[in-house]
Scaffold this motif. Structure first.
Motif, PDB file in Angstrom:
ATOM      1  N   ALA A 267      10.229  99.436  98.811  1.00 30.30           N
ATOM      2  CA  ALA A 267      10.784 100.785  98.915  1.00 30.30           C
ATOM      3  C   ALA A 267      10.379 101.645  97.712  1.00 30.30           C
TER       4      ALA A 267
ATOM      5  N   LYS B 123      20.168  95.519  97.915  1.00 27.09           N
ATOM      6  CA  LYS B 123      21.464  94.926  98.264  1.00 27.09           C
ATOM      7  C   LYS B 123      22.293  94.560  97.037  1.00 27.09           C
TER       8      LYS B 123
ATOM      9  N   THR C 269      19.155 104.001  99.448  1.00 26.09           N
ATOM     10  CA  THR C 269      19.049 102.559  99.663  1.00 26.09           C
ATOM     11  C   THR C 269      17.606 102.224 100.021  1.00 26.09           C
ATOM     12  N   ASN C 270      17.275 100.954  99.862  1.00 21.24           N
ATOM     13  CA  ASN C 270      15.949 100.498 100.296  1.00 21.24           C
ATOM     14  C   ASN C 270      15.730 100.855 101.761  1.00 21.24           C
ATOM     15  N   GLU C 271      16.769 100.657 102.573  1.00 23.57           N
ATOM     16  CA  GLU C 271      16.661 100.909 104.011  1.00 23.57           C
ATOM     17  C   GLU C 271      16.376 102.377 104.303  1.00 23.57           C
ATOM     18  N   GLU C 272      17.033 103.292 103.594  1.00 25.87           N
ATOM     19  CA  GLU C 272      16.770 104.719 103.802  1.00 25.87           C
ATOM     20  C   GLU C 272      15.301 105.032 103.530  1.00 25.87           C
TER      21      GLU C 272
ATOM     22  N   GLU D 251      12.679 102.901 103.419  1.00 25.18           N
ATOM     23  CA  GLU D 251      11.758 102.193 104.313  1.00 25.18           C
ATOM     24  C   GLU D 251      11.819 102.706 105.750  1.00 25.18           C
ATOM     25  N   ASN D 252      12.996 103.167 106.195  1.00 21.10           N
ATOM     26  CA  ASN D 252      13.152 103.590 107.595  1.00 21.10           C
ATOM     27  C   ASN D 252      12.883 105.067 107.832  1.00 21.10           C
TER      28      ASN D 252
END
Length: 143
Positions: free
Chosen positions: A37, A81, A108-111, A113-114
């Protein structure tokens, strides 16, 4: 003169002197081992793509933020996380950095990456808010 260096101080002077000596090697390691990320976001921040210069893993006070635009005192953090467990520490860190004049925004990493484009748009809005209106596009200013 270094145009991305507020008050024209040497870059290391944004750090606590004792902390810098102790953690400069850790800073290098963090820079060399960025997460997926962080790498994705760095590709969007580097080379003044958003109008200001961002640095990676630049020591400020007692902290090593992921990215910082020194000229507008904007810090970008990308939280994995582990940060769910360290939420209180992150809040204290954000408060301390605010006291010395930095604005911190977190993703977040997810934000990242997504939906990297949504993240970049949020960062660009902050950059635009913090940049003086008379500053020519792509240039830096001193505080």
């Amino acid at each position: 003169m270094d145009s991305d260096n507020p008050n024209n101080k040497p870059r290391w002077q944004t750090a606590n002197k004792n902390f810098y000596k102790k953690y400069k090697d850790e800073r290098k390691q963090l820079k060399d081992e960025m997460t997926k990320a962080e790498n994705m976001l760095w590709e969007k921040l580097r080379n003044k793509q958003l109008g200001v210069k961002f640095r990676r893993q630049h020591i400020i006070d007692f902290y090593i933020p992921d990215f910082v635009a020194l000229s507008i005192k904007l810090i970008i953090e990308v939280d994995g996380k582990i940060h769910q467990l360290k939420k209180g520490e992150d809040e204290e860190r954000t408060k301390r950095l605010a006291v010395i004049g930095y604005k911190v925004i977190r993703f977040t990493n997810e934000e990242v990456e997504n939906d990297i484009e949504k993240v970049v748009l949020k960062i660009k809005k902050e950059v635009d808010k913090l940049t003086p209106p008379n500053l020519p596009k792509g240039e830096e200013f001193r505080t």
